[in-house]
Each structure stands twice: as C-alpha cells, then as structure tokens.
Scaffold this motif. Structure first.
Motif, PDB file in Angstrom:
ATOM      1  N   GLN A  87     -15.767   6.968   7.608  1.00 44.93           N
ATOM      2  CA  GLN A  87     -14.556   6.218   7.909  1.00 44.93           C
ATOM      3  C   GLN A  87     -13.430   6.666   6.992  1.00 44.93           C
ATOM      4  N   SER A  88     -12.275   6.631   7.532  1.00 40.03           N
ATOM      5  CA  SER A  88     -11.105   6.925   6.721  1.00 40.03           C
ATOM      6  C   SER A  88     -10.970   5.888   5.622  1.00 40.03           C
ATOM      7  N   VAL A  89     -10.719   6.363   4.418  1.00 37.07           N
ATOM      8  CA  VAL A  89     -10.561   5.434   3.305  1.00 37.07           C
ATOM      9  C   VAL A  89      -9.361   4.530   3.532  1.00 37.07           C
ATOM     10  N   VAL A  90      -8.283   5.117   3.991  1.00 34.74           N
ATOM     11  CA  VAL A  90      -7.084   4.331   4.239  1.00 34.74           C
ATOM     12  C   VAL A  90      -7.368   3.255   5.286  1.00 34.74           C
ATOM     13  N   GLU A  91      -8.019   3.643   6.357  1.00 30.83           N
ATOM     14  CA  GLU A  91      -8.342   2.661   7.393  1.00 30.83           C
ATOM     15  C   GLU A  91      -9.187   1.536   6.821  1.00 30.83           C
ATOM     16  N   ALA A  92     -10.143   1.909   6.006  1.00 28.31           N
ATOM     17  CA  ALA A  92     -11.015   0.897   5.417  1.00 28.31           C
ATOM     18  C   ALA A  92     -10.220  -0.066   4.552  1.00 28.31           C
ATOM     19  N   VAL A  93      -9.353   0.474   3.736  1.00 29.22           N
ATOM     20  CA  VAL A  93      -8.548  -0.384   2.866  1.00 29.22           C
ATOM     21  C   VAL A  93      -7.673  -1.313   3.696  1.00 29.22           C
ATOM     22  N   VAL A  94      -7.017  -0.741   4.677  1.00 31.46           N
ATOM     23  CA  VAL A  94      -6.138  -1.561   5.514  1.00 31.46           C
ATOM     24  C   VAL A  94      -6.925  -2.667   6.210  1.00 31.46           C
ATOM     25  N   THR A  95      -8.124  -2.335   6.626  1.00 32.43           N
ATOM     26  CA  THR A  95      -8.949  -3.337   7.292  1.00 32.43           C
ATOM     27  C   THR A  95      -9.254  -4.518   6.373  1.00 32.43           C
ATOM     28  N   HIS A  96      -9.323  -4.223   5.087  1.00 33.33           N
ATOM     29  CA  HIS A  96      -9.623  -5.276   4.124  1.00 33.33           C
ATOM     30  C   HIS A  96      -8.412  -6.140   3.782  1.00 33.33           C
ATOM     31  N   LEU A  97      -7.279  -5.816   4.341  1.00 29.59           N
ATOM     32  CA  LEU A  97      -6.066  -6.573   4.024  1.00 29.59           C
ATOM     33  C   LEU A  97      -5.624  -7.365   5.246  1.00 29.59           C
ATOM     34  N   PRO A  98      -4.948  -8.474   5.021  1.00 27.75           N
ATOM     35  CA  PRO A  98      -4.378  -9.189   6.165  1.00 27.75           C
ATOM     36  C   PRO A  98      -3.396  -8.297   6.903  1.00 27.75           C
ATOM     37  N   SER A  99      -3.279  -8.500   8.181  1.00 19.68           N
ATOM     38  CA  SER A  99      -2.524  -7.544   8.994  1.00 19.68           C
ATOM     39  C   SER A  99      -1.041  -7.558   8.649  1.00 19.68           C
ATOM     40  N   ASP A 100      -0.569  -8.613   8.032  1.00 19.60           N
ATOM     41  CA  ASP A 100       0.851  -8.648   7.684  1.00 19.60           C
ATOM     42  C   ASP A 100       1.075  -8.330   6.206  1.00 19.60           C
ATOM     43  N   SER A 101       0.071  -7.758   5.592  1.00 13.29           N
ATOM     44  CA  SER A 101       0.199  -7.456   4.171  1.00 13.29           C
ATOM     45  C   SER A 101       1.247  -6.382   3.919  1.00 13.29           C
ATOM     46  N   PRO A 102       2.071  -6.556   2.907  1.00 10.99           N
ATOM     47  CA  PRO A 102       3.064  -5.532   2.578  1.00 10.99           C
ATOM     48  C   PRO A 102       2.461  -4.378   1.789  1.00 10.99           C
ATOM     49  N   ILE A 103       1.208  -4.505   1.423  1.00  7.73           N
ATOM     50  CA  ILE A 103       0.609  -3.511   0.527  1.00  7.73           C
ATOM     51  C   ILE A 103       0.604  -2.099   1.112  1.00  7.73           C
ATOM     52  N   PRO A 104       0.222  -1.912   2.373  1.00  6.40           N
ATOM     53  CA  PRO A 104       0.290  -0.543   2.888  1.00  6.40           C
ATOM     54  C   PRO A 104       1.681   0.072   2.784  1.00  6.40           C
ATOM     55  N   ARG A 105       2.677  -0.703   3.129  1.00  5.43           N
ATOM     56  CA  ARG A 105       4.036  -0.177   3.021  1.00  5.43           C
ATOM     57  C   ARG A 105       4.382   0.157   1.568  1.00  5.43           C
ATOM     58  N   TYR A 106       3.956  -0.710   0.666  1.00  7.53           N
ATOM     59  CA  TYR A 106       4.254  -0.468  -0.744  1.00  7.53           C
ATOM     60  C   TYR A 106       3.574   0.816  -1.225  1.00  7.53           C
ATOM     61  N   ILE A 107       2.331   0.980  -0.837  1.00  6.92           N
ATOM     62  CA  ILE A 107       1.610   2.200  -1.237  1.00  6.92           C
ATOM     63  C   ILE A 107       2.340   3.433  -0.743  1.00  6.92           C
ATOM     64  N   SER A 108       2.806   3.355   0.480  1.00  8.60           N
ATOM     65  CA  SER A 108       3.424   4.551   1.021  1.00  8.60           C
ATOM     66  C   SER A 108       4.717   4.884   0.270  1.00  8.60           C
ATOM     67  N   ARG A 109       5.445   3.865  -0.164  1.00  3.87           N
ATOM     68  CA  ARG A 109       6.596   4.142  -1.021  1.00  3.87           C
ATOM     69  C   ARG A 109       6.157   4.694  -2.372  1.00  3.87           C
ATOM     70  N   LEU A 110       5.103   4.108  -2.876  1.00  6.07           N
ATOM     71  CA  LEU A 110       4.619   4.480  -4.204  1.00  6.07           C
ATOM     72  C   LEU A 110       4.214   5.954  -4.250  1.00  6.07           C
ATOM     73  N   LEU A 111       3.556   6.385  -3.196  1.00 12.02           N
ATOM     74  CA  LEU A 111       3.005   7.741  -3.195  1.00 12.02           C
ATOM     75  C   LEU A 111       4.087   8.811  -3.239  1.00 12.02           C
ATOM     76  N   LEU A 112       5.291   8.434  -2.859  1.00  6.34           N
ATOM     77  CA  LEU A 112       6.379   9.414  -2.919  1.00  6.34           C
ATOM     78  C   LEU A 112       7.008   9.465  -4.303  1.00  6.34           C
ATOM     79  N   ASP A 113       6.589   8.565  -5.169  1.00  6.47           N
ATOM     80  CA  ASP A 113       7.113   8.513  -6.529  1.00  6.47           C
ATOM     81  C   ASP A 113       6.369   9.453  -7.453  1.00  6.47           C
TER      82      ASP A 113
END
Lengths: 230, 230
Positions: A87-113
């Motif tokens: 399984q994709s690690v990202v998919e797994a992590v996202v699955t563990h979060l509520p669907s409206d969680s801001p965390i995926p969006r935050y990570i994606s901003r973070l990774l560009l830093d």
DNA sequence: TACTATAGTGAACATGCGTTTACCACCTGA
DNA sequence: TCAGGTGGTAAACGCATGTTCACTATAGTA
C-alpha cells in the motif's frame, strides 16, 4: 471519539486552528490576528502561549511530525505480517486521518520548504519506502534494480506526488485520488505498472478498442455541461 | 547568446529579477523594495510599470507560461519523429533552460497554487503526457492499461514529482536528479520499471514478455558525445 | 524653441503587521 | 485574608509594507 471542545486547552485550540489556516493559506498568508479570531481568543494570547508567530509555526510543525510519526508507527508495526499488501504510505496515512483533516494539505506545503521538519518527514518516508522495497525483495516480489537507492527514491517520490498534486489531479480526474474511490482507481494503475510495466494491461482482459478511444482524445470528457470557460 | 544588460528594458529587468526572487523565496516572501533593489531601480518604478505587486506577479506568471509553451512547442514538434525516445517532459524542459535558471523552482511553487497559471500548466503537461502514451501505444510499446486516463495522470505526476521534490531528492541521493548525471541515474530506474515492472533488472524471472528489450535501456543511448559532466 | 510623452526618483502616507505593556479575573494554598 | 501563579484581554507601539504624489530628466516632434 469526539471530544467536547472544553476538553482542549485554548493552547491546543490555537495550535489546531493555526494548523488548519496554515494548511489552507500558507503560514505567510495568515496573520496572528486571523488565527486569534478563528480560535476565538485575543492576538495577545497567541503570543503569550507561543512566544511569537514563528514559535507557533514551529510548534505546529513538531505537532504535525509527532502525529505523522504515531500513524507511521502503527502502520509499520501492523504491516509486516502482511507483506503482500503493497500500500502507498501516503494513502495509508491519509486513511488514518479524518477526511476533512488539514494535515495532508499542510504536509504538501511543508515538503516544498527547506525546513527541518520537512527534511525529517522526507527522510522518514524514504526509510519506510526502503523498508517496503526490502520486504518485497525478501518476498521475491521485486528486484533491487540497477540502482536500488534511486529505485526506492523513485517509489517514494511517486507516492508523494499524489499528495502534492492532489488538487490538480482531483480537477483533472474528477475524483480525489486520496478518497476511497480515487485510491482504488489510482492504486489499480500503480500496481499494474509496478508489477509488469507499461506493457501490462494488454495481457489483462481489457477491451482495447474502447479504452483507447478515451485515451486518444483528451477532449472526450463526459459530464462537462455547458462549456463555460472562454 | 549573452546579451549586454542594456539590451533589456528596465521593465523586463524588473520582471526577470522578480521571477528569480519569487522562485527563491515565494512571492509573499519578497517585498517590492527588495525587488527594486535587486533590479537597481526605485520601488516606485516597479509600481509604475506593473500597477501593483499583484500585477507584477501576474506578469511574471504569464511570462513563465509563455516561456514554457515555447519550449514545449519545440519539444513536441521535434519529438514525433523519434518516438522510441521516451523522455521525461520535465527533464526535457529543464534541459532547455540554463542550469541556473530559476524557472524550475518557480514552476514547483506555482504547481502548489490554485492559480490560473498553475492550472494551465498542469493541463498542458497532462496533454503532453497523454500524447506520449498514445505514441507508445501506436508503437506497441505500451498498453492503455485498465484505466488509461489515470495511467496518463500517473505518469505525469511521477514526472512532476522530480521537479517538486528536487531539493529533497538532491540531498538524499547526493546528486541533483535534474542534472545531467542525475537524470541518467533516474531515467535508468524509471525506464526499467516502466518497461517491465519492479521485477525487472534482477534474477527474478519476470520475462513474461519481450517488451523489456523494446523500451531502450538508457545505457544504449547514442549521441552522448564526450561525457564532460562529472 | 516650446510641447508633450516617457522613464525615473525621493519622500511621504496610510495601513496592517507582530509584539509589548498594563491590567483584570480567577483559582489555590498558607 | 492575602499572596501569587495562571489564563486572559484591550490598547497601544514601532515598524515594514504597498502605494501615491510631486517632481526631475530626457528625448522626440511640431
């Protein structure tokens, strides 16, 4: 699972509010006053708790990293018994979060830093990617390839790409690739390619002629009612 | 090829300077005064030429899109005769730019935006990705797969991932994946996986097809004259 | 020459920012 | 009873920001 808001200290309310706003607009795009208003406290309290806006940022970062680490720990521990589940690690992590969680969006901003937290997360994902490849290796499901380090990096980068390009892909495919339905479609293709390359799928019973049509004309999008864009 | 600075109007100097600073620090992280100082003009002139900072931003965006479009045009026109050369679009674009160009960095920031320019670029890349897949299809080098639209999106996302994660990957692999040397390593793995899946390149028996040989391994590329790059 | 458009500037302006200060309302323990 | 820590606020401060304004210099044209 749901807590009444009183159970959270105002400190954590501020932190969570900031996380959401940072995820949506970027840390630079959000003012202390906005955070305070959204958390229903005074701007002074934000500074009082975190020293400065930068301090708040760091706290949000480290809280994010801790959260992800916790999820990854659960994940790696329970995945080992079932190595066939690639399984994709990202998919797994996202699955563990509520669907409206801001965390995926935050990570994606973070990774560009170039931030410390970003590097930490990135390395962690890479480790897990390598571990996954190793499992597949032992199970005889994959080969190290000509350049194993690059191979692991490639797999991880592909995984993270879905996260980074999520919004664009959602618009393009008309389905969020990190939703349940989207993950199914996405993972299907990924597994097909990873298991036998781009040539795969012709061996699989697929009605070539029809599928090909869809692919050929990008303008063949259905459900576009009333071309509105000029 | 090199022009004396006098050949550029101060308007274009400001635009180029802004592009570079935006790429490095993000548009929000750069002040009008910084741009003006770097371009050796007064802050007032920046506003005079572009109306506002936002106006400058839009001009930089559209100039970027025009530049990329020009490169892509050259690229698509000349690639058609040689469809066996399955090159990454991103790699091709980067190759067409000077190695110190801020454009790749700017694009990677742009792609995380919801801006119009970002969507335009993304769709353009997707079109090219689809066209590439179609060429491979016609040549019998690839199959449409179970979900052709997702397949094309996956390939494009993987391509863009290198751009987005460039800095992290550079640190991890100790080589810039978009440098000449890095591209060679990266493309090697990509082609190996795309041609026969993760099982390729080892003792693991995956030879269910002969496709492996058709998609050329990077070691067989001709026209690599006098390797000068370290 | 005089007129006008263009390119450019220094200084000021209004605003919004992160942060500081002084102060208040509670508790809690001695 | 009161001293003191804790959580909280309103108002102000200093400053950097994007932008405007009044003005100069230059060049082309009638």
């Amino acid at each position: 699972m749901r807590l009444p808001p009183d159970d959270r200290t105002s400190r954590s309310i501020i932190r969570d509010t900031a996380l959401r706003l940072f995820a949506d607009y970027g840390a630079d795009g959000v003012t202390v006053r906005q955070i305070a208003a959204a958390a229903r406290v005074s701007p002074a309290l934000v500074i009082r708790h975190f020293g400065s806006k930068e301090g708040l940022r760091e706290e949000v970062d480290s809280h994010l990293v801790r959260t992800i680490e916790a999820i990854l720990k659960v994940l790696t521990e329970r995945r080992s018994p079932a190595p066939d589940n690639l399984q994709s690690v990202v998919e797994a992590v996202v699955t563990h979060l509520p669907s409206d969680s801001p965390i995926p969006r935050y990570i994606s901003r973070l990774l560009l830093d170039r931030s410390r937290a970003a590097r930490a997360l990135f390395h962690r994902f890479f480790e897990i990617g390598q571990a996954t490849v190793n499992e597949l290796l032992k199970a005889g499901l994959a080969a190290p390839g000509p350049d194993p380090e690059v191979r692991a990096a490639f797999l991880m980068a592909n995984d993270l790409a879905v996260l980074l390009l999520r919004e664009h892909l959602t618009e393009l495919l008309r389905v969020d690739p990190l939703s349940a339905a989207g993950m199914k479609r996405w993972a299907g293709e990924v597994l097909a390619i990873y298991s036998a390359g781009l040539g795969a799928g012709s061996a699989v019973p697929v009605r070539k002629t029809e599928k090909q049509k869809v692919l050929k004309r990008p303008s063949t999008q259905r459900a576009t009612k009333g071309g509105k864009q000029k």
